[in-house]
Every structure is written in structure tokens, then in C-alpha cells.
Design an enzyme around this catalytic site. Structure first.
Site: not given
Ligand code: DGL
Length: 282
Positions: A21-22, A53, A84-86, A163, A195-197
């Protein structure tokens, strides 16, 4: 030394799974893999030097993903999870054609659960700008079922707030209120945390969106899909490993201590070290 076919098969089964992931978001997926497949080893990479990302171009995300995969392959991973979804939205299609090991993303599993969960046919998706602008959730949802309304909303400030570990903070509540009020009005009965966050902000999102909306965290379904994929390739690790954190290795491109502290607050095991690498070398 020459290995027999049986020994080679065993070595593949015991090889780790690469997860990236990012930043810390992919830990929500790693945590689910740890729960559902406790025998598996994991090599996790968080690109903390280059997060977020979500606001970057597709070409950049493809370049980053290729570098990370080159790094993970030096660790002899048997499969890769794009947590990571992105990166799943922008890079998965390209990188899977370049690989000879199984790879999965988080978007397809999330879309599947949401279609199964909705009763009124109105699904909301929150994610980064990249994920929302790519339209990938609508695409996967409509592949499964045509007559569904999908309402997307990019929430770019959520990633830096997570973060920073501002998970329970009035600033985050205020940001969530602004992002989610329109979605609340739109009549959705299901919301994908795309988004995994975002699963780390679950209680904030729940407070703002209300009790009646089903929240979908694609991590659970992603781990299930990974298990099925490993079974299909006869790659499940059946060896009895020691039940502690030594099966898991964590690498980041910056701020290793901060990452470790965060990881220890959400993972079932305390991690001992987080190693710093220069991802631009790969
Ligand atoms: N956690 C990531 C996602 O699922 C990336 C978030 C990011 O870095 O902008 O998209």
C-alpha cells in the site's frame, strides 16, 4: 543441491505473500489475512515516502507499483495483494499481465460484497480522487448487476489524517461531516470504504452516515478471495509455523518508527522491526 519436485512444491507453499500500500492503510488487509490464514507468511511494504497515491497520475502509480513488485520479488513472494484501491484501480490491469505469480486487488472483492448487501440498489463509494475518478467501482458493480445507482465521493483528506493517527479527533469528525453529508442525503443503504485507510475511520464514518447504512470493508472479502486463489494454485501453507510475529516482515520507504508504532496499535501481534528501503533502487 537439486531439489525434488515435492521439495519445490513445499518451498512454494511456504513462501510469503507480498502485500503493499502507499502507507499504513494496507495493514487493514494484512490484518485480515493474518486472521483468516494464520499459517501464511507476509512481506508488507508501505510506501510512506510517497504517500498519498490518491492524487497522483495513473502513470506514476504504475511506475510505483512496478518498483514495489520488483522489491517484493526479491523476497521470493508466491503471490501479491495490492492492498491499495488506488493502485488496484490504476495499475492492476497492467501489472498482472507482466507477472507469472497470482496477484489480486481490493476493488473487485469490495464491489461484490456491496452488490450482495444493498436492498434499495443505491451504493455509495468513498475513496481517493484516483479511485473515484477511475470509475472502477461502478464498472465492477455494474458488471455484477446493471440497475444499481452508484454515488462516488472522493475524500482526499482522510489519508493524511489516518497517517497522522488523528483517528479520534474533532478535526477528523468535521472533515467527515463535510465529505459525507451529501452522501447521507442521497439515500444510499450501503457504503463501500473504498480506500484501505478508511476502515481505520470506521467509527467516525458510522457516526456521520448513520446506523442504517451498511459499511463495506473490502479487506475481509479480499482475504477470502486470496485464500481461494492460493487453494486453486495449490499454494496454501500447511506447515505448522510458530504462532508469533516472526512470520511477518515490514518494509517502508520512510518514517520506519512512526509506521511501527501505528502497526502495533492495530495488528494482533507486536512487530519487532520495520526496515527502511530505498524503493527508487528497484
Ligand atoms: N490506501 C490507499 C487506497 O486504498 C491509498 C491512499 C493514498 O495513498 O492516497 O487507495
Amino acid at each position: 543441491m537439486t531439489l525434488s519436485i515435492r521439495e519445490i512444491d513445499e518451498a512454494i507453499k511456504e513462501a510469503p505473500i507480498g502485500v503493499f500500500d502507499s502507507g499504513v492503510g494496507g495493514l487493514t488487509v494484512a490484518r485480515e489475512i493474518m486472521r483468516q490464514m494464520p499459517n501464511e507468511r507476509i512481506i508488507y511494504f508501505g510506501d510512506t515516502a510517497r504517500v498519498p497515491y490518491g492524487s497522483k497520475s495513473q502513470n506514476t502509480i504504475i511506475r510505483y507499483s512496478r518498483q514495489i513488485i520488483r522489491f517484493l520479488r526479491t523476497k521470493k513472494v508466491k503471490a501479491i495483494v495490492v492492498a491499495c484501491n488506488t493502485a488496484s484501480a490504476y495499475a492492476l490491469d497492467t501489472i498482472e499481465t507482466e507477472l507469472d505469480i497470482p496477484i489480486i486487488g481490493v476493488v473487485k472483492p469490495g464491489a461484490k460484497v456491496a452488490v450482495d448487501a444493498t436492498n434499495n440498489g443505491k451504493i455509495g463509494v468513498i475513496g481517493t480522487e484516483g479511485t473515484i475518478n477511475s470509475g472502477i467501482y461502478s464498472e465492477f458493480i455494474h458488471k455484477r448487476k446493471k440497475d444499481i445507482t452508484v454515488v462516488g465521493k472522493a475524500c482526499p483528506l482522510f489519508v493524511p489524517l489516518v497517517e497522522e493517527n488523528w483517528i479520534k479527533d474533532s478535526v477528523t469528525d468535521e472533515v467527515a461531516k463535510r465529505y459525507l453529508s451529501e452522501l447521507k442525503e442521497s439515500g444510499i443503504d450501503t457504503l463501500i470504504l473504498g480506500c484501505t485507510h478508511y476502515p481505520l475511520l470506521r467509527s467516525t464514518v458510522r457516526k456521520m452516515i448513520g446506523e442504517d447504512v451498511t459499511l463495506v470493508n473490502p479487506a475481509y472479502e479480499t482475504a477470502l478471495e486470496l485464500k481461494a486463489l492460493l487453494e486453486e494454485h495449490d499454494m496454501i501453507n500447511t506447515s505448522n509455523q510458530i504462532n508469533d510475529s516472526s512470520r511477518y516482515e515490514f518494509y517502508v520507504s520512510d518514517a520506519a518508527d512512526k509506521f511501527k508504532q501505528f502497526a502495533n496499535s492495530i495488528l494482533p501481534y507486536d512487530i519487532e522491526t520495520t526496515k527502511l528501503i530505498n524503493i527508487e533502487d528497484f
